[in-house]
Design a protein around this motif. Sequence first.
Motif: not given
Length: 502
Positions: A87-103
């Motif tokens: 969970h934490l790795e995915v959250m951190d990665w998506l923020e690092c690459i500025q992935f476009d999502y809301d949920y």
Amino acid sequence: MFKMFYFRCKSEVDPLSRERKKICFAVLVHNNIDLVRELLQNIKIFCPNSSTVLFNGGDDPELCKDLGYPVCPGSRKLKYGFLSIYHLEVMDWLECIQFDYDYLINLDSDILFGRKGFEDYIIDSMNDTDYMAVRLEIARDHWVVADTFRKEQEKWKPLFEVEPLYGTFNVAQVFSRNFIQALLNIPQLSLLKKNIEETGTFALEEVVFVNMAKQLGFRFKSYPNEVSNIIRYRPYFSLGDVIHHLNEGDFGYIFHPIKRERYDDARSLMNDLMLREIQKSFNDRKNIPGYIRSIDQVTGVPSILYDFGSYSGPNELLATLKSGLVANWRRLDDNLPWFGPYIFGENNAEASAMIRSSSGHLEAIIRHGQRLAHYWREESGEISWHMSTFFGSNVTGAPIVFENKAKNFDVVAPLVNGGLVHWWRDNGNKDTPWNGPSIVDSKNVVIPVSVQENENEQLVIVAYMGEKLVSYVRDDTGKWSKPLFSYAEENTLSWSGHSEKL
């Protein structure tokens, strides 16, 4: 006793607001690439407006290499029951690459969707909250997760209050991006990561995120109570369970757990429902590729051959024409154009069904007026269809064809005056005779959806009767059951992450 935290949204979501919300599924995969492909197609078909990323928690670092989906670079082999780092790795990665999502929603590889609607449900439900999970409750004693957590709760006290302690079921937790961003910006983030890496708490992921949401002041709630019958630890879903919840449940969108076996009967029904969803899209002529649509002789809904798991051949499409003949198109890959048509058949063709058989042939059942005919062609080489014989009469609608474990063909079709009928071809006989008809249902108007064998090697037919799914089971004496709307064993259901309730 425990308190259930859940309340319904009191106001409807502005449709324009819904359109702006984006869902991202984070799928944890371990092995069995065929079933991973199947799940990805399932999400694509039933949640077409969402994105999907993967976390490879298995032994093979190349597992996700050619799937065409983003893979978390923090992927690593995970130990059963210790998934919080995913969970934490995915959250951190998506923020690092500025992935476009809301949920963000976490999914396991033994989950499947059964119909559309989950996306709208999530967006409506999350309008008044930042975190949602199955069976979000205040934990009580003798829950294995809480018991193991209590042994190390002192090191968690700098991060969140441990009284009261909340718990959830892991699968399908929903995190708003606002909550994730706040979580990743806490001063104690390094301590959170360290505790997760070193934890001895079994299924910590069922405790840590809900309590962090509470500590950070975010709104949180549970899915409705009935969802715990759909997203649960055990038992695995049977075919009857799936039919029951698709028919009766308001939340029949998603099912966990489905056995990770290619020919499990519940999984097979999901695949047939996926195929039906693809075929339904052709009702809108705008969804037919231009080079097919330009042939204005196409009538009815085409039949499609599509393997959702392992690659075993090109996609194939059959369509009946106004001339009464049949046209075949094929494509080598989802992203490549269809090519054809290859015209074949007798006059008065009105509906079709198709399979790829173990003999290496494509097998088609074509309805000509009220009669059925069998055609075949080689999988490779020149595309040339051959008719073998007519069989059956007094039928209507679209037939279904299936190859059973004995490598014989089963065909079912609706009757003109109502009811359902079955034939089978004896492929072990050099003359390959067709046998039947066997009357499955003599009076009800039904539309067949799926034919398969259950674990007892009994033939099972699933069909729509009005808006409800029903099943028919053939016993060892050859007798067909009455239409079954459900045989779910609800009293045996358990939800718990690991065999106990909170």
